[in-house]
Design an enzyme around this catalytic site. Structure first.
Site, mmCIF file in Angstrom:
data_model
loop_
_atom_site.group_PDB
_atom_site.id
_atom_site.type_symbol
_atom_site.label_atom_id
_atom_site.label_comp_id
_atom_site.label_asym_id
_atom_site.label_seq_id
_atom_site.Cartn_x
_atom_site.Cartn_y
_atom_site.Cartn_z
ATOM 1 N N ASP A 278 0.857 -1.169 0.000
ATOM 2 C CA ASP A 278 0.000 0.000 0.000
ATOM 3 C C ASP A 278 0.907 1.237 0.000
ATOM 4 O OD1 ASP A 278 -3.199 0.595 1.632
ATOM 5 O OD2 ASP A 278 -2.115 1.737 0.117
HETATM 6 C C1 GLC Z 1 -4.306 4.375 -0.164
HETATM 7 C C2 GLC Z 1 -5.215 3.217 0.175
HETATM 8 C C3 GLC Z 1 -5.328 2.199 -0.910
HETATM 9 C C4 GLC Z 1 -5.206 2.883 -2.256
HETATM 10 C C5 GLC Z 1 -3.781 3.403 -2.358
HETATM 11 C C6 GLC Z 1 -3.545 4.159 -3.680
HETATM 12 O O1 GLC Z 1 -3.563 4.736 0.939
HETATM 13 O O2 GLC Z 1 -4.991 2.527 1.381
HETATM 14 O O3 GLC Z 1 -6.580 1.522 -0.747
HETATM 15 O O4 GLC Z 1 -5.470 1.976 -3.302
HETATM 16 O O5 GLC Z 1 -3.424 4.235 -1.268
HETATM 17 O O6 GLC Z 1 -4.330 5.310 -3.713
#
Ligand code: GLC
Length: 714
Positions: A278
């Site tokens: 993430d």
């Molecule tokens: C965010 C979220 C994730 C998302 C990613 C890209 O922090 O936790 O669900 O897909 O970053 O935006």
């Protein structure tokens, strides 16, 4: 060069390309970055020198409520052209974006789509989203999110499919099929689809206190039986990527756990796609204090099984040195890089790296896509109360449509929307006018309390639109108090005192506590955040053009203090469910939802009442529409393993079927219960079916009373 030969199977092209790559080129395939005006030139240089794995089309991890515009065609193609034509091997860049519940056409939030109990509707929504997104240059979406959530204080409950592993698994696989389609025998996906991403692996929804990013403690038994099944189903459906989560789980960082990311995900589930972290969650190992520095974080995360690092820099700063030092092997690097390359070949990026035509964001939403969104929004709405006031007659003369969500546009779309357009999203007032042009629609500017009450007093029927903003949902938006936001409870009571027939329409992402409000109104329609055509869908339901058939994918508490209050709890030794000050049961249970007609579910039959482990029993009931209006019923099948080695829930959903019946029509609905449905992760995490007596209930919510039982023999 055979990696450029599109006639070859994906695996052969990957193998050939890997032999041609330097270590640095391989490492940069494991890096995802975003591009801003500030770093654009630097990134271009880097791409020329080493290539780039992926570009995330977002500029913050809080993209969910920022509506970050999609990069335009020229922008995407300019950067892509550098990768394809100016880097040594011409490896295209993978464009990733949060297409969570629609791209240009916004569908209801995923929790609302789960409320349809209709996997076909879920698959259609994700197919449409994929086709619109791919046409705009997106190759990969960080969805479906399939975190089991039992705590509505957690703002991200809206992004998933609720509290039940079986419903979550069915919806997860439907979403994966919708996004990716089916790949052919050579490993290629249809050219109008996108790579799916099962997230957030795993247990993220169990954050303590419902506070996002917070620690989760989940026994292996519960992890395997409750939180992992949707991911297992997504892997079985062929999901091409998995996202490792932010939080720490049972003493490990989810993005640094070899047990989770390799032993279970790859070893047991057989996942063969790639894992992306993430946003910065590799670097977060330092904040969890399981890594001393970036180098440590890179080593731990990579060795655990995170293939690609999202935006933080641990891998590009330290992987080469870790390989030099022998702490990471060349084989590990080739395996990770190979998985990312396989996705790029499977998507056809080497053949079609560029966006061919203007971004559809600037074009009109395709009418058939908007119709699909409207249909799904109506099918997911849940009728919670109705004393007969609904459906409204279109002969009604004066209808007050008031409240803070009567003229809301943005909130209709919900959180995690980047490419829907607010200004073309209808308000409830506009939708009610369109649905009932001959009526006089009375309204009042929100906030003018007295004017709203006067509108109510002057009407024949009141539609009171309340709820919460998308800005209270999604990432890092948790609340401690689950009531309607400030002032709305008082408004509901004040309108109720006026004594006109009143419908409460709630536009909300998360479940809220309505306990003290339902007595003030005549009907309650839970409309969720219903997407681009959501207000029209609400009007369709209010006037009965659509008979509501949605059911709750998550329990609605009587008070925040009841949480967790999910239906699939274990048996307790001493009863022990009621509080001194409240019953222990939720206000509305999992699987609950009313209709404008009535259904009789009767005559439960079993194909056999005793059979050997491994065989299947068919359980069926007769369902009749005993009312005057066509409608949908969602027949649900729950089991209980009466005696098991380890504790199992008092009830477990193991089947559901949404059926449409005309007035008087009757149909037999059947469920097959075999090893898949009857087994569980028992002692030492082994998936097994323990012989013994099982109970089975069929009905129209998790309190189903029609009971049968059968015995499984060794
Ligand atoms: C965010 C979220 C994730 C998302 C990613 C890209 O922090 O936790 O669900 O897909 O970053 O935006």
């Amino acid at each position: 060069m055979s990696y450029r030969n599109a006639a070859l199977p994906v695996a052969e092209r990957v193998a050939d390309l890997l032999t041609r790559m330097t270590i640095d080129e391989k490492i940069f395939q494991l890096f995802q970055t975003f591009i801003t005006d500030e770093n654009r030139e630097e990134v271009k240089q880097q791409i020329r020198a080493t290539g780039l794995g992926s570009r995330i089309l977002a500029a913050s991890n809080l993209a969910g409520n920022m509506m970050l515009r999609m990069a335009e065609l020229d922008d995407l193609n300019e950067i892509q052209r550098i990768a394809v034509e100016e880097s040594r091997l011409g490896i295209p860049i993978l464009h990733g974006r949060d297409v969570i519940h629609g791209h240009r056409t916004v569908f209801p939030i995923p929790l609302a789509m789960a409320a349809t109990f209709d996997p076909a509707a879920m698959e259609e929504a994700f197919r449409i989203a994929a086709q619109e997104a791919r046409a705009a240059g997106v190759h990969w979406s960080f969805a479906p999110m399939m975190d089991i959530a039992r705590d509505p204080r957690w703002g991200r409950i809206i992004e998933g499919f609720g509290e039940d592993p079986y419903l979550g698994a069915r919806m997860a696989e439907a979403a994966v099929y919708g996004f990716q389609g089916d790949h052919n025998e050579d490993g290629y996906w249809p050219s109008d689809r996108i790579l799916a991403c099962a997230k957030h692996y795993v247990g993220y929804g169990a954050a303590e206190g419902g506070r996002d990013y917070n620690t989760a403690e989940i026994s292996d038994h519960t992890l395997r039986n409750i939180y992992l099944p949707p991911f297992k189903a997504a892997v079985r459906a062929g999901v091409g990527s998995v996202m490792s989560a932010f939080h720490d789980l049972n003493g490990e960082s989810a993005s640094g756990s070899r047990y989770l990311l390799t032993d279970i995900l790859r070893g047991e589930f057989g996942f063969d796609g790639f894992v992306v972290s993430d946003w910065g969650s590799v670097d977060d190992l330092i904040h969890h204090r399981v890594a001393a520095d970036e180098r440590d974080a890179a080593r731990i995360a990579f060795d655990a099984g995170v293939d690609m690092e999202m935006v933080s820099l641990c891998y590009i700063h330290h992987l080469a040195e870790l390989i030099q030092a022998g702490e990471i092997s060349h084989q590990q690097l080739d395996d990770a890089c190979g998985r990312v390359l396989a996705a790029k070949f499977s998507l056809g990026l080497f053949e079609n790296p560029y966006v061919e035509r203007p971004n559809p964001v600037n074009l009109q939403m395709p009418a058939e896509n908007l119709q699909a969104s409207r249909r799904t929004a109506a099918r997911g709405m849940v009728l919670l109360e109705n004393n007969g006031l609904l459906p409204l007659s279109k002969e009604t003369r004066r209808i007050a449509v008031i409240g803070p969500y009567a003229d809301q546009r943005r909130a209709m779309l919900g959180s995690w929307v980047n490419d829907g357009l607010t200004d073309e999203t209808a308000t409830l007032v506009e939708a009610m006018c369109a649905a009932c042009p001959q009526a006089e629609i009375l309204t009042a500017p929100i906030g003018l309390y007295d004017e709203m009450l006067m509108a109510a007093a002057g009407a024949d029927v009141v539609i009171l639109a309340v709820g919460e903003s998308n800005a209270r949902n999604g990432e890092n938006n948790h609340v401690a108090v689950l009531h309607l936001p400030a002032g709305q409870d008082e408004l509901v009571r004040a309108v109720g005192k006026i004594g006109k027939p009143t419908v409460l329409v709630v536009f909300s992402g998360r479940p809220l506590v309505l306990t003290d409000l339902v007595g003030s109104v005549d009907a309650v329609l839970w409309a969720w955040h219903p997407g681009s055509a959501g207000a029209y869908a609400a009007a369709d339901v209010l006037f009965g053009d659509i008979n509501p058939g949605g059911k709750l994918p998550v329990s609605f508490p009587r008070a925040g203090g009841q949480i967790p209050v999910h239906y699939n709890a274990n048996s307790t030794g001493k009863g022990g469910s009621d509080y001194l000050d409240l019953p222990g049961k939720p206000l509305y249970p999992f699987g609950f939802g009313l209709s404008y007609t009535t259904f009789e579910i009767s005559d439960l039959r079993l194909s056999q009442d005793q059979f050997k482990a491994g065989e299947t029993v068919n359980v069926s009931v007769q369902v009749q529409n005993s009312g005057q209006r066509a409608g949908d019923e969602i027949v649900q099948c729950y089991i209980q393993d009466c005696v098991s080695h380890l504790t199992r829930p008092v009830r477990e959903l193991k089947g559901f079927r949404r059926v449409t019946l005309q007035p008087g029509e009757s149909r037999r609905v059947e469920f097959a219960l075999g090893p898949d449905e009857l087994s569980y992760y028992g002692p030492s995490g082994k998936w097994l079916l323990e012989p013994g007596v099982f109970k089975v209930w069929l009905g129209n919510d998790s309190r189903a009373a029609l009971e049968g039982s059968f015995t499984v023999t060794p």
